[in-house]
Scaffold this motif. Structure first.
Motif, PDB file in Angstrom:
ATOM      1  N   SER A  31      31.518  20.128 -25.081  1.00  0.00           N
ATOM      2  CA  SER A  31      31.694  20.696 -26.398  1.00  0.00           C
ATOM      3  C   SER A  31      30.396  21.223 -26.821  1.00  0.00           C
ATOM      4  N   ILE A  53      35.979  24.630 -24.785  1.00  0.00           N
ATOM      5  CA  ILE A  53      37.191  24.142 -25.397  1.00  0.00           C
ATOM      6  C   ILE A  53      38.429  25.449 -24.944  1.00  0.00           C
ATOM      7  N   ILE A  58      43.937  27.974 -28.519  1.00  0.00           N
ATOM      8  CA  ILE A  58      42.987  27.437 -29.512  1.00  0.00           C
ATOM      9  C   ILE A  58      42.945  28.248 -30.709  1.00  0.00           C
ATOM     10  N   LYS A  59      42.880  27.642 -31.820  1.00  0.00           N
ATOM     11  CA  LYS A  59      42.524  28.216 -32.985  1.00  0.00           C
ATOM     12  C   LYS A  59      40.835  28.490 -33.446  1.00  0.00           C
ATOM     13  N   TRP A 104      39.200  27.884 -35.728  1.00  0.00           N
ATOM     14  CA  TRP A 104      38.219  26.646 -36.372  1.00  0.00           C
ATOM     15  C   TRP A 104      38.030  25.835 -35.179  1.00  0.00           C
ATOM     16  N   GLN A 105      38.785  25.675 -34.500  1.00  0.00           N
ATOM     17  CA  GLN A 105      38.817  24.813 -33.159  1.00  0.00           C
ATOM     18  C   GLN A 105      37.458  25.470 -32.175  1.00  0.00           C
ATOM     19  N   ARG A 106      37.270  26.603 -32.120  1.00  0.00           N
ATOM     20  CA  ARG A 106      36.313  27.196 -31.583  1.00  0.00           C
ATOM     21  C   ARG A 106      34.969  26.877 -32.450  1.00  0.00           C
ATOM     22  N   TRP A 112      34.327  24.504 -34.310  1.00  0.00           N
ATOM     23  CA  TRP A 112      34.018  23.331 -34.311  1.00  0.00           C
ATOM     24  C   TRP A 112      34.481  22.489 -32.870  1.00  0.00           C
ATOM     25  N   PRO A 113      33.934  22.750 -31.805  1.00  0.00           N
ATOM     26  CA  PRO A 113      34.733  22.290 -30.456  1.00  0.00           C
ATOM     27  C   PRO A 113      34.911  20.904 -30.319  1.00  0.00           C
ATOM     28  N   GLY A 117      37.707  19.881 -32.687  1.00  0.00           N
ATOM     29  CA  GLY A 117      38.908  20.735 -31.751  1.00  0.00           C
ATOM     30  C   GLY A 117      39.532  19.961 -30.807  1.00  0.00           C
ATOM     31  N   THR A 119      41.037  16.681 -31.787  1.00  0.00           N
ATOM     32  CA  THR A 119      42.261  16.835 -32.535  1.00  0.00           C
ATOM     33  C   THR A 119      43.463  17.283 -31.340  1.00  0.00           C
ATOM     34  N   LEU A 120      42.830  17.769 -30.164  1.00  0.00           N
ATOM     35  CA  LEU A 120      43.782  18.363 -29.241  1.00  0.00           C
ATOM     36  C   LEU A 120      44.446  17.347 -28.236  1.00  0.00           C
TER      37      LEU A 120
END
Length: 298
Positions: free
Chosen positions: A248, A255, A272-273, A275-277, A279-280, A283, A286-287
């Motif tokens: 990451s 991600i 992928i949302k 916010w996940q990009r 904060w990879p 993210g 949580t995935l």
């Protein structure tokens, strides 16, 4: 090593590859002029006639990490948790490449490895598309030639008395798939062998003659083998998570690549949302539970 296995590995590594992949390997080596020693092409793309739209897989072998990166945290990361993985584009193709030193590449293809990730891959077909010189080529070939004896020696006591070489391969690949976070569905480990049984029989018989009969790569005892594989599987899963976290930071768009690979192999529709990009690392963490619950990664 007996000449038979070395001859088979040398011929396979030297076999023709897609010219675009070869050009990509040369361009990749040129990015590391002070450190590049060899570039190997491996993975499912070896079997594809059209590489457009696919993610190619390479290993870049370097003299050492300091020469590759200079005085950088990347050198420390590669040394502590090998390999580092990066994206690469060239000639309209996309790829990812893993970086290992010559010493780590030799160690991680051998029974001394504490995880399966390298020898499990290089027991399968690969191509040596670029080498700095004859010594670098020889070292790469020698390292790859350790992978099949390593896999088969560890698989042999787990094969429940079945000594047919193709059964040993299938047993070994099945065990290695359980020692990593893999997106491929169950049965993929068997299909690898079934796709080219003649290749695996020839390499297997040569590897057995080299590693097992000579005692150079002794098998664990039937009593020791389950515990050995349990350690490899536990360590492999944790290393997969740690490498994912590291990627990451080192892998641009890592991600998104993770989601693409899982969707491609497992038939899922993970998206992928934003916010996940942004904060990879968070993210990715949580995935993971979602992937385990859904069976997309085993």
């Amino acid at each position: 090593m007996p000449n038979q296995l070395i001859a088979l590995v040398t011929a396979e590594l030297s076999a023709p590859a897609d010219p675009r992949a070869s050009a990509m390997a040369g361009a990749l080596a040129a990015r590391y002029p002070d450190a590049a020693r060899a570039v190997l092409f491996y993975g499912s793309c070896l079997r594809e006639d059209n590489l457009d739209g696919l993610m190619l897989d390479f290993y870049l072998i370097v003299s050492d990490y300091a020469a590759a990166y200079g005085k950088s945290w990347l050198a420390s990361a590669n040394r502590l948790i090998p390999p580092n993985v990066f994206p690469f584009e060239h000639g309209g193709l996309i790829a990812k490449y893993a970086v290992l030193s010559e010493a780590d590449f030799a160690r991680l293809n051998s029974p001394a490895a504490d995880n399966v990730s390298v020898w499990a891959r290089f027991a399968q077909p690969s191509r040596l598309l670029w080498a700095a010189n004859d010594l670098a080529r020889h070292r790469a070939i020698s390292a790859v030639a350790q992978s099949a004896p390593t896999l088969l020696s560890l698989a042999r006591p787990m094969a429940q008395g079945q000594q047919d070489v193709l059964t040993l391969w299938k047993t070994g690949f099945s065990l290695t798939y359980n020692a990593e976070l893999r997106a491929e569905r169950k049965g993929r480990s068997f299909s690898i062998v079934d796709a080219d049984p003649d290749r695996y029989r020839r390499f297997g018989e040569a590897a057995l003659a080299q590693g097992l009969a000579s005692g150079l790569t002794p098998s664990p005892s039937p009593e020791q083998a389950p515990a050995r594989w349990l350690r490899l599987q536990r360590r492999g899963k944790w290393l997969s998570v740690i490498r994912l976290a590291k990627a990451s930071f080192t892998y641009a768009g890592g991600i998104d690549y993770l989601a693409w690979k899982i969707n491609r192999h497992a038939g899922t529709a993970i998206q992928i949302k934003p916010w996940q990009r942004r904060w990879p690392l968070l993210g990715a963490i949580t995935l993971l539970p979602r992937l385990f619950r859904g069976g997309a990664i085993r």
